[in-house]
Write a protein that holds these residues in place. Structure first.
Motif, PDB file in Angstrom:
ATOM      1  N   PHE A  44      92.369 -29.330 -66.923  1.00 28.00           N
ATOM      2  CA  PHE A  44      91.909 -30.699 -66.762  1.00 28.00           C
ATOM      3  C   PHE A  44      92.495 -31.258 -65.471  1.00 28.00           C
ATOM      4  O   PHE A  44      93.715 -31.226 -65.265  1.00 28.00           O
ATOM      5  CB  PHE A  44      92.336 -31.547 -67.953  1.00 28.00           C
ATOM      6  CG  PHE A  44      91.530 -31.291 -69.198  1.00 28.00           C
ATOM      7  CD1 PHE A  44      90.287 -31.883 -69.372  1.00 28.00           C
ATOM      8  CD2 PHE A  44      92.009 -30.440 -70.187  1.00 28.00           C
ATOM      9  CE1 PHE A  44      89.532 -31.635 -70.518  1.00 28.00           C
ATOM     10  CE2 PHE A  44      91.265 -30.187 -71.329  1.00 28.00           C
ATOM     11  CZ  PHE A  44      90.025 -30.786 -71.493  1.00 28.00           C
ATOM     12  N   PRO A  51      92.548 -26.256 -71.223  1.00 26.46           N
ATOM     13  CA  PRO A  51      91.688 -26.616 -72.353  1.00 26.46           C
ATOM     14  C   PRO A  51      91.815 -25.637 -73.505  1.00 26.46           C
ATOM     15  O   PRO A  51      91.902 -24.422 -73.299  1.00 26.46           O
ATOM     16  CB  PRO A  51      90.277 -26.580 -71.755  1.00 26.46           C
ATOM     17  CG  PRO A  51      90.379 -25.642 -70.602  1.00 26.46           C
ATOM     18  CD  PRO A  51      91.752 -25.838 -70.048  1.00 26.46           C
ATOM     19  N   ALA A  55      87.526 -28.983 -78.451  1.00 25.77           N
ATOM     20  CA  ALA A  55      87.836 -30.085 -77.547  1.00 25.77           C
ATOM     21  C   ALA A  55      88.960 -30.973 -78.070  1.00 25.77           C
ATOM     22  O   ALA A  55      89.749 -31.509 -77.294  1.00 25.77           O
ATOM     23  CB  ALA A  55      86.587 -30.930 -77.303  1.00 25.77           C
ATOM     24  N   ARG A  58      89.828 -34.530 -76.385  1.00 28.77           N
ATOM     25  CA  ARG A  58      89.463 -34.539 -74.969  1.00 28.77           C
ATOM     26  C   ARG A  58      87.949 -34.437 -74.804  1.00 28.77           C
ATOM     27  O   ARG A  58      87.221 -34.123 -75.745  1.00 28.77           O
ATOM     28  CB  ARG A  58      90.161 -33.390 -74.251  1.00 28.77           C
ATOM     29  CG  ARG A  58      91.664 -33.621 -74.061  1.00 28.77           C
ATOM     30  CD  ARG A  58      92.282 -32.480 -73.262  1.00 28.77           C
ATOM     31  NE  ARG A  58      93.682 -32.737 -72.957  1.00 28.77           N
ATOM     32  CZ  ARG A  58      94.114 -33.311 -71.848  1.00 28.77           C
ATOM     33  NH1 ARG A  58      93.231 -33.724 -70.941  1.00 28.77           N
ATOM     34  NH2 ARG A  58      95.395 -33.507 -71.636  1.00 28.77           N
ATOM     35  N   GLY A  61      86.083 -28.653 -74.003  1.00 28.75           N
ATOM     36  CA  GLY A  61      86.916 -27.522 -74.371  1.00 28.75           C
ATOM     37  C   GLY A  61      86.177 -26.246 -74.030  1.00 28.75           C
ATOM     38  O   GLY A  61      85.038 -26.264 -73.546  1.00 28.75           O
ATOM     39  N   LEU A 134      86.912 -30.814 -65.900  1.00 23.68           N
ATOM     40  CA  LEU A 134      87.572 -29.521 -65.866  1.00 23.68           C
ATOM     41  C   LEU A 134      87.345 -28.813 -64.539  1.00 23.68           C
ATOM     42  O   LEU A 134      86.247 -28.854 -63.976  1.00 23.68           O
ATOM     43  CB  LEU A 134      87.043 -28.619 -66.986  1.00 23.68           C
ATOM     44  CG  LEU A 134      87.482 -28.962 -68.411  1.00 23.68           C
ATOM     45  CD1 LEU A 134      86.656 -28.184 -69.417  1.00 23.68           C
ATOM     46  CD2 LEU A 134      88.960 -28.622 -68.591  1.00 23.68           C
TER      47      LEU A 134
END
Length: 451
Positions: A44, A51, A55, A58, A61, A134
């Protein structure tokens, strides 16, 4: 590694079938192609956290990335109902144990096609991962995270390896969770060609380790190595790693390598779509129907093919040759990896020149160079010559080999030429930035290495 439902179920009734399995990989020179695989760390951008598969709280993922890529035309590969990879045509996208994203490219006719494939893959990854905040970094070893900070992916065979690895080496879990590599896969013409290619590439693998060194940080600090990934492999599992001496023995060939593999301890067996824990067991016992977890059941060709993938030698013989000794790096360095080996091994004159270069090197000298390369990189020596000097010769041979192909592929050696000319590896440049520009913040390496 076979996926559920893809294994060859032919029973092994004669050990000559094992040598024949390798021999089936022989191909006429005119059909030789090249495959390239590379891995990269997700992070991230906001806080550099890796990750997890799911997920959580967040915005994305690893599972979401796979699902996003699937929407671009990839077919999911499932493990216990969960997507753990993708495939399309001859290419696949898979997950390493901590979610490192791997592209196993399709076999390509030339390096230009390899370059285009890599560009297309990175565009897809940016399209999917970018909106999630990401990025993906191409480094040989994770620069900041401890093992405990790295996630685990829900793949059955990784759970088996996670249990077994600490029993055979102190750095096996680091290999699984905190390393990324780039490898090139090349064809061989016949058994004699395979033997020469394998000997040349094993002897020169420490030179590649030095040229591609790109992992100088561990848990936020310089670790004293140029390739920490290379060092990790020295204490992962001695029964299946490194430079096997059998390759340099008189009479070596497919049968001798198959016999060596039978003494590599097993990890697992797949049955009915599930991985069964056979860690430490003998494949010889499996051939004879004496595997404890499957009493009376004899191994199949598919079982042997899976077992072959659990040998982690610096160059791995399958139905092709895998050059495995390098840290992943920039996109230019990713393509430089197959360029180096295609140049050395796909032109007869170049291959003979490379074989002549290493002909007098003794096994103990090669192994000593392998031990020195992760720390010393270009300054490591063999027979009184620095790796930098040897690499200069190696690149000249590779360039001649690529020119002989007449495709203009020698341009992909440019980043390696620059490393030899300057004497600075990717790792050296990262250390310079750490000292001069980053204020000792190794997390900046993730941004610097983003692909």
């Amino acid at each position: 590694m076979s996926n559920p439902g893809e294994a060859d179920l032919t029973p092994i009734t004669d050990r000559r079938q094992l040598a024949a399995w390798f021999a089936d990989g022989c191909k006429p020179r005119g059909t030789w192609k090249v495959g390239t695989e590379h891995e990269k760390f997700g992070f991230f951008r906001s806080d550099f956290v890796t990750p997890a598969y799911e997920a959580g709280g967040r915005p994305g993922g690893i599972r979401a990335i796979l699902e996003g890529l699937a929407a671009l035309g990839w077919e999911p590969i499932l493990d216990d109902g969960k997507p753990i990879g993708l495939k399309r045509g001859g290419a696949s996208i898979s997950l390493e144990p901590a979610g490192q994203l791997e592209l196993s490219g399709a076999v390509q006719a030339d390096l230009h096609a390899t370059h285009l494939e890599l560009q297309a893959h990175l565009r897809d990854v940016h399209q999917v991962a970018g909106p999630m905040g990401l990025g993906f970094a191409a480094l040989g070893f994770h620069p900041t995270h401890s093992r405990a900070e790295m996630p685990w992916m829900p793949k059955g065979r990784y759970a088996i390896m996670r249990r077994y690895m600490p029993t055979v080496g102190s750095l096996g879990l680091d290999m699984m969770q905190r390393t990324c590599t780039v490898q090139a896969n090349l064809d061989y013409g016949d058994e004699a060609d395979m033997v020469e290619k394998l000997r040349v590439s094993l002897a020169l693998q420490p030179v590649a380790t030095a040229l591609f060194a790109n992992s100088p940080f561990t848990e936020g600090r310089p670790n004293g190595f140029r390739s920490m990934r290379g060092q990790v492999w020295t204490d992962t599992d001695g029964a299946r790693t490194g430079i096997p001496g059998v390759v340099f023995e008189d009479g070596f060939g497919f049968e001798r390598f198959a016999d060596w593999l039978l003494d590599v301890p097993m990890y697992f067996v797949m049955r009915e779509g599930r991985w069964l824990d056979a860690a430490g067991a003998s494949f010889r016992h499996f051939l004879d129907g004496r595997l404890g977890i499957l009493p009376g059941e004899r191994a199949t060709i598919g079982d042997f093919a899976d077992h072959v993938t659990t040998a982690f030698t610096d160059v791995r013989l399958k139905r092709f040759l895998e050059m495995r000794g390098s840290d992943v790096g920039s996109p230019a360095m990713i393509v430089a990896k197959p360029a180096l080996w295609v140049g050395l091994l796909y032109d007869d004159a170049a291959q003979k020149a490379a074989a002549a270069l290493i002909r007098d090197w003794r096994l103990e000298e090669i192994r000593a160079l392998r031990a020195a390369a992760p720390r010393e990189a270009l300054s490591a020596t063999i027979r009184g010559r620095s790796v930098r000097d040897v690499a200069r010769d190696v690149l000249a041979i590779a360039r001649d080999g690529l020119r002989a192909r007449g495709l203009g592929e020698e341009v992909y050696l440019a980043p390696l030429d620059e490393i030899v000319a300057s004497g600075l590896t990717q790792a050296d440049r990262l250390l310079h930035l750490y000292d001069r520009s980053w204020g000792g913040d190794a997390a900046r390496a993730l941004l610097q290495a983003e692909v």
